[in-house]
Design a protein around this motif. Structure first.
Motif, PDB file in Angstrom:
ATOM      1  N   UNK A 208      -3.058  75.523  74.108  1.00 21.53           N
ATOM      2  CA  UNK A 208      -1.655  75.906  74.025  1.00 21.53           C
ATOM      3  C   UNK A 208      -1.479  77.378  73.700  1.00 21.53           C
ATOM      4  N   UNK A 209      -0.519  78.011  74.397  1.00 21.59           N
ATOM      5  CA  UNK A 209      -0.152  79.402  74.124  1.00 21.59           C
ATOM      6  C   UNK A 209       1.354  79.455  73.946  1.00 21.59           C
ATOM      7  N   UNK A 210       1.800  79.972  72.812  1.00 24.80           N
ATOM      8  CA  UNK A 210       3.234  80.127  72.559  1.00 24.80           C
ATOM      9  C   UNK A 210       3.618  81.576  72.859  1.00 24.80           C
ATOM     10  N   UNK A 211       4.509  81.754  73.844  1.00 25.63           N
ATOM     11  CA  UNK A 211       5.019  83.089  74.157  1.00 25.63           C
ATOM     12  C   UNK A 211       6.227  83.336  73.250  1.00 25.63           C
TER      13      UNK A 211
ATOM     14  N   UNK B 216      -1.727  81.372  69.641  1.00 27.46           N
ATOM     15  CA  UNK B 216      -2.569  80.338  70.220  1.00 27.46           C
ATOM     16  C   UNK B 216      -2.452  79.045  69.414  1.00 27.46           C
ATOM     17  N   UNK B 217      -2.324  77.939  70.128  1.00 22.00           N
ATOM     18  CA  UNK B 217      -2.352  76.607  69.502  1.00 22.00           C
ATOM     19  C   UNK B 217      -3.438  75.808  70.200  1.00 22.00           C
ATOM     20  N   UNK B 218      -4.680  76.130  69.874  1.00 17.22           N
ATOM     21  CA  UNK B 218      -5.866  75.551  70.501  1.00 17.22           C
ATOM     22  C   UNK B 218      -6.215  74.233  69.822  1.00 17.22           C
ATOM     23  N   UNK B 219      -6.580  73.230  70.607  1.00 18.53           N
ATOM     24  CA  UNK B 219      -7.039  71.956  70.049  1.00 18.53           C
ATOM     25  C   UNK B 219      -8.039  71.341  71.011  1.00 18.53           C
TER      26      UNK B 219
ATOM     27  N   UNK C 204      -1.327  75.108  78.654  1.00 19.34           N
ATOM     28  CA  UNK C 204       0.139  75.009  78.599  1.00 19.34           C
ATOM     29  C   UNK C 204       0.710  76.222  77.872  1.00 19.34           C
ATOM     30  N   UNK C 205       1.684  76.874  78.501  1.00 17.97           N
ATOM     31  CA  UNK C 205       2.390  77.995  77.877  1.00 17.97           C
ATOM     32  C   UNK C 205       3.787  77.522  77.482  1.00 17.97           C
TER      33      UNK C 205
ATOM     34  N   UNK D 234       4.932  88.714  63.154  1.00 21.95           N
ATOM     35  CA  UNK D 234       4.171  88.285  61.982  1.00 21.95           C
ATOM     36  C   UNK D 234       3.417  86.987  62.228  1.00 21.95           C
ATOM     37  N   UNK D 235       3.905  86.152  63.138  1.00 21.64           N
ATOM     38  CA  UNK D 235       3.293  84.839  63.377  1.00 21.64           C
ATOM     39  C   UNK D 235       2.510  84.785  64.687  1.00 21.64           C
ATOM     40  N   UNK D 236       2.231  85.924  65.286  1.00 23.24           N
ATOM     41  CA  UNK D 236       1.510  85.941  66.558  1.00 23.24           C
ATOM     42  C   UNK D 236       0.039  86.299  66.359  1.00 23.24           C
ATOM     43  N   UNK D 237      -0.772  85.909  67.341  1.00 23.13           N
ATOM     44  CA  UNK D 237      -2.198  86.252  67.316  1.00 23.13           C
ATOM     45  C   UNK D 237      -2.492  87.538  68.087  1.00 23.13           C
ATOM     46  N   UNK D 238      -1.728  87.775  69.139  1.00 27.52           N
ATOM     47  CA  UNK D 238      -1.907  88.976  69.945  1.00 27.52           C
ATOM     48  C   UNK D 238      -0.537  89.551  70.256  1.00 27.52           C
TER      49      UNK D 238
END
Length: 321
Positions: free
Chosen positions: A151-154, A143-146, A172-173, A111-115
């Motif tokens: 940033x990518x959260x697996x 994705x946590x883009x800034x 950064x993963x 539910x909280x993912x982009x892909x």
């Protein structure tokens, strides 16, 4: 530090595995056989790589023979056949295991993912910075883009990252409490269901930072290396095996692996939960190169290890003697 594998050698191994998978598929044309013969005759290195791939199947045959001899010996000494579970017992097990599987389903991660990918699915993602991500089966990322960091959260699962250069914004993963920073181009990260993390590097290097080892500047992983980490344990850096990233080439490789480990890997690709119904089967050994398809691997397990299966609807497969 161990030397990185020679790229030419790795390419030959991949080619040999591709040929072997084709031959074992049972759908080989005369033209394909002629092409294989041409490839084999082109260089002794080709023949050596193919022989090494075939050796995996030879080990499997030995494992089958040894396991069958042990089983026959047990039955002869006892004077009776080993007991097997009844259909009613399998049905009861199915209800329990299905409930457990549903309870642990990572719904929140999805539910909280982009892909994301479903079980048995792979997906290639092109990111806005030019980087590419290959998602393996049952994987979710956010994705946590800034302006300062890509940033990518697996959330869970496994992914391979091909990173575009951007010195102003590190890539950064994050997988649990582990942060993997790209120092080069291609690497893969796997976050397992028990909280462990595996990082492997195909090109250049990454820096791995571990939350419970904050006193360290980070662990560097170079081309051809793998880091396996479990919370509270010392990180282990070793050479990456051909098994590890075979999924990126559409294959599963098992080199003298216990059946328990094989089934754990297969469950990542199977919509039905696969369980081993007898404890004595868990240490049977399997070697081979297989397509990335749980059903085909199950068929091979039955044939190679002389194991039977019982299916309870589309949700459960029980392996038993």
């Amino acid at each position: 530090m161990q030397d990185a594998p020679d790229p030419d050698t790795q390419a030959l191994v991949d080619d040999a595995i591709d040929w072997l998978v084709l031959l074992r598929s049972g759908n080989v044309s005369a033209q394909s056989r002629a092409a294989l013969e041409t490839w084999l005759q082109a260089d002794t290195a080709h023949r050596q790589a193919f022989a090494e791939a075939e050796a995996l199947w030879g080990v499997a045959a030995i494992a089958v023979q040894q396991s069958d001899n042990v089983e026959v010996g047990r039955q002869r000494r006892s004077g009776r056949r080993l007991p097997t579970a009844t259909p009613g017992a399998w049905a009861a097990a199915a209800v329990v295991l299905l409930g457990v599987a549903l309870a642990w389903s990572p719904v929140t991660d999805w539910a909280t993912s982009d892909y994301r990918t479903g079980v048995g699915e792979q997906r290639q993602i092109a990111l806005s910075d030019g980087s590419r991500v290959l998602l393996n089966t049952d994987t979710a990322i956010a994705l946590e883009w800034s302006a300062a960091r890509r940033g990518v959260v697996l959330r869970h699962g496994q992914a391979e990252f091909q990173v575009a250069k951007d010195s102003a914004r590190p890539f950064v993963v994050m997988a649990g409490d582990t942060a993997v920073t790209a120092l080069g181009t291609v690497f893969a990260v796997y976050a397992d269901s028990a909280g462990g993390v595996d990082v492997s590097v195909s090109e250049h290097a990454v820096k791995v930072e571990l939350a419970d080892r904050a006193d360290q500047a980070g662990v560097r992983i170079d081309t051809g290396q793998r880091l396996s980490y479990r919370t509270g344990a010392a990180p282990a850096v070793q050479s990456a095996s051909a098994e590890l990233n075979a999924w990126t080439r559409g294959k599963l490789i098992f080199d003298d692996r216990p059946l328990a480990e094989v089934v754990a890997e297969l469950n990542r690709y199977s919509r039905a939960k696969i369980v081993i119904g007898a404890a004595d089967l868990k240490q049977r050994r399997l070697s081979g190169v297989f397509p990335l398809d749980a059903e085909q691997v199950l068929e091979a397990i039955q044939a190679l290890l002389k194991i039977r299966t019982t299916r309870l609807g589309p949700w459960l497969v029980v392996l038993h003697g």
